[in-house]
Design a protein around this motif. Structure first.
Motif, PDB file in Angstrom:
ATOM      1  N   THR A 115       0.920  -1.301  -0.055  1.00  0.00           N
ATOM      2  CA  THR A 115      -0.089  -0.005   0.000  1.00  0.00           C
ATOM      3  C   THR A 115       0.835   1.436  -0.075  1.00  0.00           C
ATOM      4  O   THR A 115       1.821   1.328   0.768  1.00  0.00           O
ATOM      5  N   CYS A 116       0.592   2.274  -0.988  1.00  0.00           N
ATOM      6  CA  CYS A 116       1.273   3.350  -0.935  1.00  0.00           C
ATOM      7  C   CYS A 116       1.289   4.238   0.283  1.00  0.00           C
ATOM      8  O   CYS A 116       0.304   4.548   0.989  1.00  0.00           O
ATOM      9  N   PRO A 117       2.665   4.459   1.116  1.00  0.00           N
ATOM     10  CA  PRO A 117       2.742   5.166   2.077  1.00  0.00           C
ATOM     11  C   PRO A 117       1.925   6.799   2.118  1.00  0.00           C
ATOM     12  O   PRO A 117       1.795   7.036   3.270  1.00  0.00           O
ATOM     13  N   TYR A 118       1.804   7.302   1.095  1.00  0.00           N
ATOM     14  CA  TYR A 118       1.386   8.677   0.626  1.00  0.00           C
ATOM     15  C   TYR A 118      -0.182   8.816   0.793  1.00  0.00           C
ATOM     16  O   TYR A 118      -0.912   9.297   1.406  1.00  0.00           O
ATOM     17  N   CYS A 119      -0.742   7.986  -0.404  1.00  0.00           N
ATOM     18  CA  CYS A 119      -2.127   8.061  -0.618  1.00  0.00           C
ATOM     19  C   CYS A 119      -3.058   6.682  -0.120  1.00  0.00           C
ATOM     20  O   CYS A 119      -4.068   6.879  -0.483  1.00  0.00           O
ATOM     21  N   HIS A 120      -2.175   6.037   0.205  1.00  0.00           N
ATOM     22  CA  HIS A 120      -2.691   4.656   0.421  1.00  0.00           C
ATOM     23  C   HIS A 120      -3.601   3.716  -0.399  1.00  0.00           C
ATOM     24  O   HIS A 120      -4.511   2.961   0.029  1.00  0.00           O
ATOM     25  N   ASN A 161       7.256   3.404  -6.752  1.00  0.00           N
ATOM     26  CA  ASN A 161       6.536   4.398  -7.150  1.00  0.00           C
ATOM     27  C   ASN A 161       5.040   4.157  -7.095  1.00  0.00           C
ATOM     28  O   ASN A 161       4.741   2.941  -7.479  1.00  0.00           O
ATOM     29  N   CYS A 162       4.536   5.065  -6.773  1.00  0.00           N
ATOM     30  CA  CYS A 162       2.835   4.899  -6.723  1.00  0.00           C
ATOM     31  C   CYS A 162       2.198   5.290  -7.815  1.00  0.00           C
ATOM     32  O   CYS A 162       2.594   6.464  -8.394  1.00  0.00           O
ATOM     33  N   GLU A 163       1.480   4.529  -8.742  1.00  0.00           N
ATOM     34  CA  GLU A 163       0.938   4.677  -9.946  1.00  0.00           C
ATOM     35  C   GLU A 163      -0.457   5.536  -9.898  1.00  0.00           C
ATOM     36  O   GLU A 163      -0.756   6.459 -10.757  1.00  0.00           O
ATOM     37  N   ASN A 164      -0.869   5.760  -8.518  1.00  0.00           N
ATOM     38  CA  ASN A 164      -2.069   6.828  -8.529  1.00  0.00           C
ATOM     39  C   ASN A 164      -1.586   8.201  -8.082  1.00  0.00           C
ATOM     40  O   ASN A 164      -1.989   9.093  -8.909  1.00  0.00           O
ATOM     41  N   CYS A 165      -0.247   8.291  -7.045  1.00  0.00           N
ATOM     42  CA  CYS A 165       0.066   9.625  -6.844  1.00  0.00           C
ATOM     43  C   CYS A 165       1.402  10.307  -7.291  1.00  0.00           C
ATOM     44  O   CYS A 165       1.816  11.065  -7.083  1.00  0.00           O
ATOM     45  N   SER A 166       1.716   9.172  -8.024  1.00  0.00           N
ATOM     46  CA  SER A 166       3.183   9.363  -8.497  1.00  0.00           C
ATOM     47  C   SER A 166       4.550   9.543  -7.693  1.00  0.00           C
ATOM     48  O   SER A 166       5.420  10.265  -7.916  1.00  0.00           O
TER      49      SER A 166
HETATM   50 ZN   LIG Z   1       0.203   6.769  -3.966  1.00  0.00          ZN
END
Ligand SMILES: [Zn+2]
Length: 549
Positions: free
Chosen positions: A143-148, A156-161
């Motif tokens: 799970t992305c630590p920034y946007c969950h 890197n996160c495909e959702n929030c980059s």
């Molecule tokens: Zn994210």
């Protein structure tokens, strides 16, 4: 007239998979821009390569029981062929697994070392005890630590980059064994990115980035730059780090350097291009990167930082595009629709895809939606009913009654000038990569031209025995064909196949500077079908092939 060169690149496709519609979006975008610039007399070199290193290549080749070298060789041939099928013509399509690339990676590495940009540090890395392997970022999901957002890779996160390290992920899992990986101590090599913070903070304002990208990067500066790990543990497929046993350069270190080595290889066969002159820090030439929004961080921060540290020139423009969605779903290797280039070309043509993409692409970092339910309707309405129809309805009279000769003068110079002024607008749309504006202007032009023919209705006034009527029909049809010539010249960078057939029909080579010059007393060829209407079944057959995979 400028004598500088522009080097245009696309992101390197990875060597373990086929070219799909997502790759094509970027390569077609770049190819259209390159073709336009060349039509305007600019010297452009367009290169790309396969990104041939990394754990995924190693694992894939193991699965197939071949060597990584065999895998990347086979993929390279396939990729080259796929791009050619869509008229994406790179001046050089190379690989990152080459002697040139090894040479430049080592050279840059030694400069960074001498200038004290590198340091070793012990860190804890995820290790898959079942598979006995340190897990690369792309082999860990969590799970992305920034946007969950769930199911994100370890880099890197495909959702929030956002960019992070795998250890930042919440609830990580190894995708090889689906087990929870363990942390294990290992020594790694770091590039000291924070040392270049002042340089980067100035550089990002040099006009090189799109405004939304600039805003994103400002956020990243607030989060703070961190040293960047450029090494990977064995087993790995890549380049060994000198004097650092069992360690390899991280693929994101050697892949961008592939821009340099691919260009070097091009220069080897094109002796008139000066390699050193291009890459020196005060180079007069231009460097443009087309990339997807998922790799903005690498290209807007790491890459210019490495170049600066190595005393090399920086990019002139970084053009990020959004993701491709098909019928509202993001295309992806693991989920969602995946349409391969080689499947598309079995059922549909290349020009239709190029045109469709152009009609959706702008200079902004927006996602591109492709609606395959209405795809055929759009192509048929625009290309067949509007653009090609303009030529076919007029060519008949010219071919049959005037021995193929267009009239000696234009009867409605005003109308001709309206389309010329549209083409002037199109010039800046092309230059700024606002291709959707190019397409809407072209459709406007086609509507004006078709309206003219509808109003004049040559089929109503034609009378074989009346010279005045015959003369008028020749004038109307000649003007219509001249308007078609302007339109198709503007369309040439987008639809090269249609342009080539139109050139045979018009019996000329379509040049931008000739837009202002009408064809007068000029013999055209016998009209042959320029474009075939798309049947909805073609799309259905394509989708059937793809869902079967
Ligand atoms: Zn994210």
């Amino acid at each position: 007239m400028s004598y500088t060169n522009s080097l245009v690149t696309c992101a390197f496709p990875y060597s373990n998979g086929s070219i799909h519609l997502g790759h094509l979006l970027e390569h077609i975008q770049a190819d259209i821009w390159v073709r336009y610039k060349r039509m305007r007399g600019q010297k452009v070199i367009f290169i790309c390569a396969d990104d041939a290193h990394g754990t995924a290549i190693m694992i894939q080749s193991k699965k197939e029981n071949i060597t990584p070298e065999q895998l990347i060789h086979r993929t390279l041939i396939e990729h080259k062929n796929d791009f050619l099928n869509f008229n994406v013509i790179h001046d050089n399509y190379y690989s990152t697994h080459t002697t040139e690339n090894l040479f430049f990676v080592k050279k840059i590495f030694s400069t960074l070392q001498k200038k004290n940009f590198l340091k070793k540090k012990n860190i804890y890395q995820y290790y898959d005890i079942k598979e006995n392997i340190f897990l690369p970022d792309r082999f860990i999901k969590g799970t992305c630590p920034y946007c969950h957002t769930k199911q994100q890779y370890g880099d890197n996160c495909e959702n929030c980059s956002s960019i992070y390290t795998a250890t930042d992920l919440i609830d990580p899992k190894s995708i090889l064994s689906n087990t929870k990986p363990l942390l294990k101590k290992t020594e790694h090599l770091f590039f000291d990115l924070p040392q270049l913070e002042t340089f980067l903070k100035n550089w990002i304002y040099s006009g090189v980035l799109q405004s939304s990208v600039l805003n994103k990067i400002k956020e990243w500066f607030i989060t703070g730059l961190k040293p960047w790990n450029i090494s990977r543990d064995q087993p790995y497929f890549g380049f060994n780090i000198p004097n650092f046993p069992n360690k390899y350069f991280y693929v994101w270190m050697d892949a961008p350097i592939g821009y340099i080595s691919t260009f070097k290889n091009f220069c080897h066969y094109n002796k008139d291009i000066n390699f050193e002159d291009f890459w020196k820090i005060d180079s007069p030439h231009q460097l443009f990167h087309f990339i997807g929004k998922d790799i903005i961080y690498f290209h807007s921060l790491f890459w210019p930082a490495i170049l600066e540290a190595a005393d090399l020139r920086k990019p002139t423009g970084i053009f990020a595009h959004g993701y491709l969605t098909i019928n509202q779903k993001k295309i992806s290797k693991s989920k969602g629709p995946m349409i391969l280039a080689k499947d598309w070309i079995k059922y549909l043509d290349s020009d239709s895809l190029r045109y469709y993409y152009a009609s959706r692409l702008s200079s902004k970092v927006e996602d591109i939606e492709m609606n395959l339910e209405t795809f055929h309707e759009k192509i048929n309405a625009d290309i067949v009913n509007k653009i090609v129809n303009l030529a076919s309805r007029s060519a008949y009279f010219i071919n049959v009654y005037f021995k193929g000769y267009l009239s000696k003068e234009l009867t409605d110079i005003h109308l001709y000038k309206i389309l010329i002024s549209s083409s002037r607008k199109i010039e800046s749309f092309f230059e700024n990569r606002d291709f959707s504006l190019v397409v809407s202007e072209i459709i406007k032009m086609s509507n004006i031209a078709n309206q003219y023919v509808n109003t004049e209705a040559p089929w109503n006034i034609f009378n074989l025995k009346n010279d005045i009527s015959k003369n008028r029909v020749q004038n109307i049809c000649s003007l219509s064909i001249n308007l078609f010539k302007i339109i198709i010249t503007c369309l040439k960078p987008i639809m090269p196949d249609l342009a080539q057939k139109s050139e045979e029909f018009l019996n000329i080579s379509l040049k931008w500077e000739d837009i202002v010059h009408p064809l007068l007393n000029h013999k055209i060829a016998l009209f042959k079908k320029l474009y075939s209407r798309i049947n909805k079944n073609q799309v259905h057959f394509l989708l059937k092939t793809c869902t079967l995979k």
